[in-house]
Design a protein around this motif. Sequence first.
Motif, short mmCIF file in Angstrom:
data_model
loop_
_atom_site.label_atom_id
_atom_site.label_comp_id
_atom_site.label_asym_id
_atom_site.label_seq_id
_atom_site.Cartn_x
_atom_site.Cartn_y
_atom_site.Cartn_z
N CYS A 297 -7.05 33.42 1.12
CA CYS A 297 -7.68 32.82 -0.05
C CYS A 297 -9.04 32.27 0.35
CB CYS A 297 -6.81 31.69 -0.61
SG CYS A 297 -5.13 32.21 -1.02
N GLU B 110 -12.98 30.55 -1.18
CA GLU B 110 -13.62 29.86 -2.29
C GLU B 110 -15.08 29.57 -1.97
OE1 GLU B 110 -11.66 26.10 -2.82
OE2 GLU B 110 -12.18 25.38 -0.82
N GLU C 10 -11.78 32.54 -11.24
CA GLU C 10 -11.17 33.42 -10.26
C GLU C 10 -11.84 34.79 -10.33
OE1 GLU C 10 -6.98 35.62 -9.01
OE2 GLU C 10 -7.04 34.38 -10.82
N LEU C 11 -12.28 35.27 -9.20
CA LEU C 11 -12.74 36.65 -9.11
C LEU C 11 -11.48 37.50 -9.02
CD1 LEU C 11 -15.16 38.59 -8.80
CD2 LEU C 11 -15.12 38.13 -6.35
N ALA C 12 -10.93 37.80 -10.20
CA ALA C 12 -9.58 38.35 -10.27
C ALA C 12 -9.50 39.76 -9.71
CB ALA C 12 -9.09 38.31 -11.71
N PHE D 226 -12.16 43.00 -8.19
CA PHE D 226 -13.50 43.39 -7.76
C PHE D 226 -13.33 44.63 -6.90
CE2 PHE D 226 -16.87 43.54 -4.66
CZ PHE D 226 -18.01 43.14 -5.33
N TRP E 251 -13.28 31.35 -6.78
CA TRP E 251 -12.35 31.70 -5.71
C TRP E 251 -11.86 33.13 -5.85
CZ3 TRP E 251 -6.98 32.66 -5.97
CH2 TRP E 251 -6.39 32.46 -7.23
N VAL E 252 -11.36 33.65 -4.74
CA VAL E 252 -10.88 35.03 -4.69
C VAL E 252 -9.84 35.11 -3.58
CG1 VAL E 252 -12.66 35.75 -3.01
CG2 VAL E 252 -11.65 37.46 -4.54
N HIS E 253 -8.99 36.10 -3.63
CA HIS E 253 -8.13 36.34 -2.47
C HIS E 253 -8.17 37.82 -2.12
CE1 HIS E 253 -5.07 37.05 -5.72
NE2 HIS E 253 -4.65 37.99 -4.89
N THR E 254 -8.05 38.08 -0.83
CA THR E 254 -7.97 39.43 -0.33
C THR E 254 -6.74 39.51 0.56
OG1 THR E 254 -9.17 41.20 0.82
CG2 THR E 254 -9.44 38.97 1.68
N TYR F 149 -16.75 39.27 1.74
CA TYR F 149 -16.62 38.03 0.96
C TYR F 149 -17.25 36.86 1.71
CZ TYR F 149 -13.42 40.36 -2.30
OH TYR F 149 -12.87 41.19 -3.24
#
Length: 205
Positions: free
Chosen positions: A26, A28, A117-119, A121, A153-156, A168
């Motif tokens: 996660c 941010e 949230e960068l849901a 991409f 925020w984003v998660h990869t 990111y």
Amino acid sequence: MIDKEKFIGDGYWLLPPGKLANVVVCLEMTAKPTQRPVPQRDRPFALERMPGPDLGAYRALFRRIGEDWMWFSRLKMPDDRLHAILADPAVEVFVLKEDQIHIGLLELDFREEGQCELAFFGLVPEAIGQGAGRFLMDQAIQKAWARPIRRLWVHTCSFDHPGALGFYRRSGFVPYAYAVEVHDDPRLTGHLPRTASPQIPLIEK
């Protein structure tokens, strides 16, 4: 969303056949970064808001982008639930185009107050490494911080493109948490073809 109340102990955890697990990171950013210079191109990219919601067009692009990286959540989601998300005025979905061809997807989710949230991409495989990702991220950051947010925020995850985490971080995101995601293998449930994501072993029994 990441459930911050669930924890697992140290050690190895055996998964039953048909299940997959991957490590999620996660990230941010809590302030808008300085905008980078945009390289000039003979064939400029164009970002357009996706009309709709057109579930068929959305899922087709989602599949083209994500099949190599185990994207499946929106493929198995019931139509009514996906329609509700995409129709929500707090969710913005954009298509990246080059020569009128759809090559990328950007989804910004503002449903949580003060946050974005960068849901989703991503780019179609043939567009990776051509500068499209940097253009799309710059647009994402500009559009997210155009609203009164305190956090983007984003998660990869370990199933994502190998360069995703570094990309990111170079874009201004800072890692803040790890998580482990466990789910059914979508190649066995029929949501993705069995040939999808060949770098991830398919274990049936």
